[in-house]
Design an enzyme around this catalytic site. Structure first.
Site, PDB file in Angstrom:
ATOM      1  N   TYR A  64      -2.360  -1.711 -14.138  1.00  0.00           N
ATOM      2  CA  TYR A  64      -1.048  -2.308 -13.884  1.00  0.00           C
ATOM      3  C   TYR A  64      -0.007  -1.202 -13.764  1.00  0.00           C
ATOM      4  O   TYR A  64      -0.226  -0.064 -14.183  1.00  0.00           O
ATOM      5  CB  TYR A  64      -0.666  -3.299 -14.990  1.00  0.00           C
ATOM      6  N   LYS A 105       0.847  -1.196   0.000  1.00  0.00           N
ATOM      7  CA  LYS A 105       0.000   0.000   0.000  1.00  0.00           C
ATOM      8  C   LYS A 105       0.881   1.243   0.000  1.00  0.00           C
ATOM      9  O   LYS A 105       1.805   1.361   0.804  1.00  0.00           O
ATOM     10  CB  LYS A 105      -0.889   0.006   1.234  1.00  0.00           C
ATOM     11  N   SER A 133      -2.574   2.216 -17.542  1.00  0.00           N
ATOM     12  CA  SER A 133      -1.646   1.913 -16.449  1.00  0.00           C
ATOM     13  C   SER A 133      -1.485   3.083 -15.503  1.00  0.00           C
ATOM     14  O   SER A 133      -2.093   4.140 -15.669  1.00  0.00           O
ATOM     15  CB  SER A 133      -0.270   1.495 -16.956  1.00  0.00           C
TER      16      SER A 133
END
Length: 113
Positions: free
Chosen positions: A58, A9, A25
């Site tokens: 991603y 995180k 992305s």
């Protein structure tokens, strides 16, 4: 049985760029990626604290030390420069692995460690 557990995180960073003309992305400063144990190409969830938008995409590696958080592609319609976001990655684990696992959580200041 496998559980999907928080692995990584990056908490409350500001979006520095939004690039509509990219295939998709999120680009993240390499220092932040390493600190949070996030890999290039890894699937992440991005939560926008400013407007509530949530996306999955991603990761692309950004220039080390730049503080770069760039939302690419269509998501740039949902998340804007200056928005505060949380970036999370998850891993599949057995219940036994999950009990002992500690996620890598990073609290940057001004998008830097």
């Amino acid at each position: 049985m496998l559980l999907q557990i928080l692995k990584s995180k990056i908490h409350r960073v500001q979006v520095t760029e939004a690039n509509l003309d990219y295939i998709g992305s999120i680009t993240i400063d390499e220092d932040l990626m390493e600190a949070a144990n996030i890999f290039a190409g890894e699937r992440v969830q991005v939560v926008d604290n400013t407007n509530g938008a949530r996306i999955e995409t991603y990761v692309i590696t950004g220039r080390r030390g730049s503080g770069c958080i760039c939302i690419n592609g269509a998501a740039a319609h949902l998340i804007n420069v200056g928005d505060t976001v949380i970036i999370m990655a998850y891993a599949l684990m057995t219940p036994e692995e999950a009990k002992a696992f500690k996620p890598a959580i990073v609290f940057p200041t001004n998008n830097r460690l």
